[in-house]
Design an enzyme around this catalytic site. Sequence first.
Site, PDB file in Angstrom:
ATOM      1  N   GLU A 175       0.803  -1.217   0.000  1.00 18.20           N
ATOM      2  CA  GLU A 175       0.000   0.000   0.000  1.00 18.20           C
ATOM      3  C   GLU A 175       0.843   1.277   0.000  1.00 18.20           C
ATOM      4  O   GLU A 175       0.790   2.061   0.959  1.00 18.20           O
ATOM      5  CB  GLU A 175      -0.961   0.001   1.194  1.00 18.20           C
ATOM      6  CG  GLU A 175      -1.900  -1.186   1.221  1.00 18.20           C
ATOM      7  CD  GLU A 175      -2.889  -1.141   2.396  1.00 18.20           C
ATOM      8  OE1 GLU A 175      -2.768  -0.258   3.248  1.00 18.20           O
ATOM      9  OE2 GLU A 175      -3.781  -1.999   2.431  1.00 18.20           O
ATOM     10  N   GLU A 379      -5.200  -8.659   0.969  1.00 15.46           N
ATOM     11  CA  GLU A 379      -5.833  -8.279   2.241  1.00 15.46           C
ATOM     12  C   GLU A 379      -7.306  -8.038   2.009  1.00 15.46           C
ATOM     13  O   GLU A 379      -7.689  -7.377   1.044  1.00 15.46           O
ATOM     14  CB  GLU A 379      -5.269  -6.964   2.806  1.00 15.46           C
ATOM     15  CG  GLU A 379      -3.970  -7.078   3.521  1.00 15.46           C
ATOM     16  CD  GLU A 379      -3.523  -5.738   4.109  1.00 15.46           C
ATOM     17  OE1 GLU A 379      -4.375  -4.908   4.474  1.00 15.46           O
ATOM     18  OE2 GLU A 379      -2.307  -5.539   4.178  1.00 15.46           O
TER      19      GLU A 379
HETATM   20  O1  IFM Z   1      -4.017  -2.857   9.268  1.00 12.08           O
HETATM   21  C1  IFM Z   1      -4.011  -2.401   7.955  1.00 12.08           C
HETATM   22  C2  IFM Z   1      -2.831  -2.952   7.199  1.00 12.08           C
HETATM   23  O2  IFM Z   1      -1.623  -2.656   7.830  1.00 12.08           O
HETATM   24  C3  IFM Z   1      -2.788  -2.367   5.807  1.00 12.08           C
HETATM   25  N1  IFM Z   1      -4.055  -2.534   5.144  1.00 12.08           N
HETATM   26  C4  IFM Z   1      -5.236  -2.146   5.850  1.00 12.08           C
HETATM   27  C5  IFM Z   1      -5.271  -2.785   7.221  1.00 12.08           C
HETATM   28  C6  IFM Z   1      -6.539  -2.363   7.979  1.00 12.08           C
HETATM   29  O3  IFM Z   1      -6.575  -0.985   8.138  1.00 12.08           O
END
Ligand code: IFM
Length: 473
Positions: A175, A379
Site C-alpha cells: 500500500e 488483504e
Molecule cells: O491494518 C491495515 C494494514 O496494515 C494495511 N491494510 C489495511 C489494514 C486495515 O486498516
Amino acid sequence: MTQDNDDYRGAGLEFPPAFVIGSATASYQIEGAVREDGRGPSIWDTFSHTPGATLNGDTGDVADDHYHRWESDLDLMADLGLHAYRFSIAWPRIQAEGRGAPNRAGLDFYSRLVDGLLARGISPTATLYHWDLPQALEDGGGWRNRDTALRFAEYAAIVGEALGDRVATWTTLNEPWCSAYLGYGSGVHAPGVRDGAAALTAVHHLNLAHGLALSALREVVSNTPAYSVTLNLQVVRGEGDTGPEAVRKIDGIANRVFLGPMLEGAYPQDVLDDTAAVTDWSFVRPGDLDLIRQPIDVLGVNYYFTNLVLLWDGSSSRQAADGHNPSAGSPWPGSEDVEFLPQPGPYTDMGWNIAPDGLEELLVSLSQRYPELPLMVTENGAAFPDRVVDGRVHDASRIDYLRRHLTAAHRAIARGVDLRGYYVWSLMDNFEWAYGYSKRFGIVRVDYETQERLVKDSGQWVHELATTRRIPE
Ligand code: IFM
C-alpha cells in the site's frame, strides 16, 4: 447446496484446486520486541511515541509479542489449515539505520520464520516494506529523498540473499498509497508530515524503490519465486454531474499514479496536470520509468470499502467520509476539490462501508485492463467490536463479511478473472496504526494483557474454507 445470491451470501461455492487461502500480518503491527537483537528505531516507533499521534498513545512496543511467540503462532496457522502466510520484514531489524552491513540476528529471525512455515507446509509470502522505515533514513528526508529508494534496493538484495532460496512470493511494497499520502500528505501516519508536494515526491520514490528492489531481488534469489507488489486500489464511484470528473481525479491520484509507472511505464498525463500546482514532478529523472516498470507475476490487491465522490462546489461544509480529518493535511494533493460522500451501510468498526460488489468490480476492471496479469487478494477483512462470551468469540458479523467478499471473489473468477488466492486480514488482532489496539481485525483474538490467543468463530470458518476450498454452508 451451492448458492450465490444477490446479497453475495454464497455458500458451498468451490474455488479452483490451486486457489490459495492465507492470512496476512505486518511486522510493526504484531512483532513487538522493538529494542531487541539489534533492531533500530523505525518511523512508527517515533510516531507512536509522539503524544497525540495514536489513540490512547498506543505503540507497537509489545504488540502481539510475535517476535517471541512466532513458533506457536505458526502452529496456530497450521491448525487453521492455512496454505500461505503473508508477513512483512522489518527493515530496521535488518539494517538498524537503513544502510550498511546486515544485522545477522534480524536475518536469522526471518530465516527461522520461513523455515518454520515450510516445515508446516505453509507457503511464505514476504513483503519487504509495510511502513516501518528506519528512522535514520527519515532523518535524511525519508521517502522525500531519492536516496531512500537506492537504500531500499540494497536492503532488498540483502534479504533476497538470505531468504531467496525459500520465499515463494516476494512483495516489494504494501500500500504505497498509505506510505505516501497518509505519511506525508495528511500526516495521520508516520512520519506525520502534511505537505502535498512531499507526498507526491514520496509516490515517485516509492515507485522507484519498487522497481529497483525487483531488479535487486532478481539478481540474487536462487529459487523461482513470484514477484509482486500490493496496492490498496480504490473503488471510486461518482455522484451527479461532476461525479465522473471526481472519479477520474481520485482514480488517477490513488490508483493510476502507481499502476501507470509500474505496469505501463508512464505517469498518466491527467495526474501530472491535476497536480501541476503542487509540484512540477522534476524529481522524476530520465530513465526512472524504465527502472520502475519491471515485470511482475502477480498483482496484490487490498480491498476494504468503496468511495462515492463529486466535485465540491463550495456551498456545503466538507464531508470527511474518506476518514481523513479535513483540518489535517490532505491525502489528495491537487484534488482537494473532491468531496467524499457518506455511503449506505452497514459499516465495520472502522466506519468503512461493507460493499462486496466493490471487490468484484475492482477485480474485473483490473483483469480487463491487464488481462495477462494474475491477481491475488492480499488483504480483506473487517474490524468489529468482538466480545468474549464463555471463552468464545461469536463474530458472526466478521464471518458474514468474509462470506460476502469471498463470494465476490468467486464471482470474479466466474467472470474470467485470473484470481489466484485470498489472504484474510488479519491472522490475529494487532496494532491498527493510528487507532492503536482499539480495532480488532483478527480471526484469532489476542488478549493484550496475557498475550493469550483465542481462535474466533471466524477462525473456525476460515479453517473450513481452507481445508475444503469451498465457502462454508
Ligand atoms: O491494518 C491495515 C494494514 O496494515 C494495511 N491494510 C489495511 C489494514 C486495515 O486498516
